[in-house]
Design an enzyme around this catalytic site. Sequence first.
Site, mmCIF file in Angstrom:
data_model
loop_
_atom_site.group_PDB
_atom_site.id
_atom_site.type_symbol
_atom_site.label_atom_id
_atom_site.label_comp_id
_atom_site.label_asym_id
_atom_site.label_seq_id
_atom_site.Cartn_x
_atom_site.Cartn_y
_atom_site.Cartn_z
ATOM 1 N N CYS A 137 -24.118 33.635 -0.336
ATOM 2 C CA CYS A 137 -23.353 32.430 -0.662
ATOM 3 C C CYS A 137 -23.413 31.405 0.456
ATOM 4 O O CYS A 137 -23.304 30.208 0.226
ATOM 5 C CB CYS A 137 -21.918 32.777 -1.033
ATOM 6 S SG CYS A 137 -21.015 33.751 0.169
ATOM 7 N N VAL A 194 -24.058 27.559 -0.236
ATOM 8 C CA VAL A 194 -23.072 26.504 0.032
ATOM 9 C C VAL A 194 -23.707 25.367 0.827
ATOM 10 O O VAL A 194 -23.450 24.191 0.566
ATOM 11 C CB VAL A 194 -21.832 27.080 0.764
ATOM 12 C CG1 VAL A 194 -20.916 25.949 1.233
ATOM 13 C CG2 VAL A 194 -21.060 28.015 -0.150
#
Lengths: 500, 518
Positions: free
Chosen positions: B152, B156
């Site tokens: 992630c 991001v």
Amino acid sequence: MSLATTNSVAEIRARNKELIEEVLKVYPEKTAKRRAKHLNVHQAGKSDCGVKSNIKSIPGVMTIRGCAYAGSKGVVWGPIKDMVHISHGPVGCGQYSWGSRRNYYVGTTGIDSFVTLQFTSDFQEKDIVFGGDKKLDKILDEIQELFPLNNGITIQSECPVGLIGDDIEAVSRAKSKEYGGKTIVPVRCEGFRGVSQSLGHHIANDAVRDWIFGHIEAEGKPKFEPTPYDVAIIGDYNIGGDAWSSRILLEEMGLRVIAQWSGDGSLAELEATPKAKLNILHCYRSMNYISRHMEEKFGIPWCEYNFFGPSKIADSLRRIAGYFDDKIKEGAERVIEKYQPLVDAVIAKYRPRLEGKTVMLYVGGLRPRHVIGAYEDLGMDVIGTGYEFGHNDDYQRTAQHYVKDSTLIYDDVNGYEFERFVEKLQPDLVGSGIKEKYVFQKMSVPFRQMHSWDYSGPYHGYDGFAIFARDMDMAVNSPIWKRTKAPWKEAPSAKLQAAE
Amino acid sequence: MPQSAEHVLDHVELFRGPEYQQMLAKKKIFENPRDPAEVERIKEWTKTAEYREKNFAREALAVNPAKACQPLGAVFASVGFERTLPFVHGSQGCVAYYRSHLSRHFKEPSSCVSSSMTEDAAVFGGLNNMTDGLANSYKMYKPKMIAVSTTCMAEVIGDDLNAFIKTSKEKGSVPADFDVPFAHTPAFVGSHVTGYDNALKGILEHFWDGKAGTAPKLERKPNGAINIIGGFDGYTVGNLREIKRILELMGIQHTVLADNSEVFDTPTDGEFRMYDGGTTLKDAANAIHAKATISMQQWCTEKTLSFAAEHGQDVLSFNYPVGLSATDDFIVALSRISGKEIPEQLARERGRLVDAIADSSAHVHGKKFAIYGDPDLCYGLAAFLLELGAEPTHVLSTNGNKAWQEKMQALLASSPFGQGCQVYPGRDLWHMRSLLFTEPVDFLIGNTYGKYLERDTATPLIRIGFPIFDRHHHHRSPIWGYQGGLNVLVKILDKIFDEIDNKTNILGKTDYSFDIIR
């Protein structure tokens, strides 16, 4: 090139140096240069092990390390049993660390204790886009409603939290006020911070300093009458009950343990620790920060100890007793004497089976040195060791108090290097983690997990030493290792396929 | 002193004795514990309908969810290709977690690398990490393919895998023609089943659609072969082997895509096989020519199947076929698509499963079950229970969506035994706890974490799912095919009989029912 044919220290040193050179050949030049600084052959008399440490891992090499979140939620905070620890971010981090560290505790899980529950904000795309603070606010309400007996809440940040600009501190302050001063601790342990679990330990320690110690009244009275013999166990995570088999010895010698950090620990114990007369520190790596802070702020001395194996246990009991009066010093001698028959019986039973066996270790920030004495008590010889996330002060302690001349040292070792080292040195036992276990067992090398005690334990204290000895024996002397080759094929020798 | 060298006590027994019990009792005064009566009151309150209502009103908090994140599925799929090293771009701790998680379930090594991104990469992007990482992995681990996915963190900050891989190749990290398929696998979208789908589609897209613009797209020349996709499956070792056996029995030309049945079951013979078995890269490319692609798990392969359909293949998906009817449907479909006859041996295997069900169904009939797990697994198990005459009562899937819920409901509506069952998409195991207290069932089917529910609610747990950490080797036996159905039946029956024995084994009180023949 096996140990069997290499006896003198000089020969071993030359062999190990050659092995390092050989391993470095696999790398692109830039990587070889960087990795060379982390590998060494220990030389007696040096003040450290001659390796660089606590430096970023190299991309793509299969480092064994984890992250800051693992260091904070997984190690330091997770075991505090009466607080709810929220894995704040996407679902994975909390899922993979759910219940896997075996931090034992006594409590009614889900009602007044929460260690083996997985609380997560389970971030979705909209939380990334719009921020997670509102969700966190609601989560804290929902925890209060559904888990009313929690004594506090921590927010363990996962990577996205720090990247999307959330203000978890502001949410924590506001909600704490709303709930009448409830302890709510935001922890900035996003996984990308630092180079390993280690920074997570430090961040978690700082969070205790700022959000627990920062909020208690310095002159506040503890809920119990202080005694001159009050101590706190710092840096024991009660894996398989380690802190319990340690606590029992301290109490038998006349001390009173007022807090456990953090295995089977509680918020009240953290808050009461500034009342301790001495902080005794097992895992130096993960909790030296808070010990130093308590020394500066509250004037509490701290001393390191080692409860692996009878030699180190006896040294440690005497060292701890040295901070107290004769009553405690006599208590320490009494304890040592009481357990001597058990120690003698364990050594009589297991040492003949383990004498002269060689061991290679690779663990976190403490055990790569701390368990060496226990192996030596059983007549075993540690020929290689290294830290996943140790710092130079760990390598100093290792060099000055633990390893022998010519021991192979490998910092932040990766899959390739570790396999090569084991293949060439052919130890009788490897002690490392779950990711390494099956690799070496496939190579017909006996293995014990030295993070989780391979689901056994405790290993601390005298009771733990008996279990340690039993487990090392059952690994090394399992009859299966003599049967790994089909009888119509040649004798086994550890081999690996990667990069051949 | 309880400890002795002759009989070493570990944690299971050591702490039970008076020394430790007294010590733990004394520790309480430092814990500022809650009043035991209050603990008891809240404990009882959590069993009530009132608590259940509050619990189900949760909007933000997840407690004990039964799902993991995308990259785990990506790693699982990637290792199913010949000498393929999964490379996860982002923070390194994630990779340590995937490897541990898979090793704890399979009791096998799990090899995977990370690009080890830290704060500087968060600011400047992870291009250097990708470039250095690919170069190191390539030299050290001699893969034939490196399959890239993302954590992630990389998602991001918006790292562009396609561009990064291209740049890395230009800088010489790996040869220009070296296969580096990729998939973006954000942990904040979907779950591990989504990651499986994305990674597999990424690999097929790489081979079929011109290797990210570096090679001509393949032209499909249809043949008679069938591609099989297993999906994310804790029983991948036993199941894929069983499916291959069935395909071979039927004489069907086939390619199992992402075949990780060997790498998660290597022998101990002195040699560590970092790579083993797997779909060859040639077969992965040639899979474009197949007549059809069959997925064993619909919700693991939605994008991959659409992709295969876009290339002109017939596609068909099952929902974790367990038991008689589901296996029938699978075998009949294989026969229909391939034009091959179903051999007598499979009819005999079917007959044996029918025989076993007939012998034992009286013990399962009417028993109420709660099931949780991945969406396809839940569907497959519920379908099997229905044909055993058992009554699924709660079916819960944290990573199940509305479409799954509707399909489940249609299945349950189709059987008189499914009428009393409710379906719970997006819920977690703390919801399940409330369900088991307020609407008790006879048995629970789920993964290892179900043991907490078994402890709290006294509902006996039958372990089927992923992960299974606390029982060994079950993943080696199939639960698909007629033989697999038999294995599942035996798992269920063993627990039922154990429960009857447990309830009837008190000497002189209940042991009139402690029957020797059941």
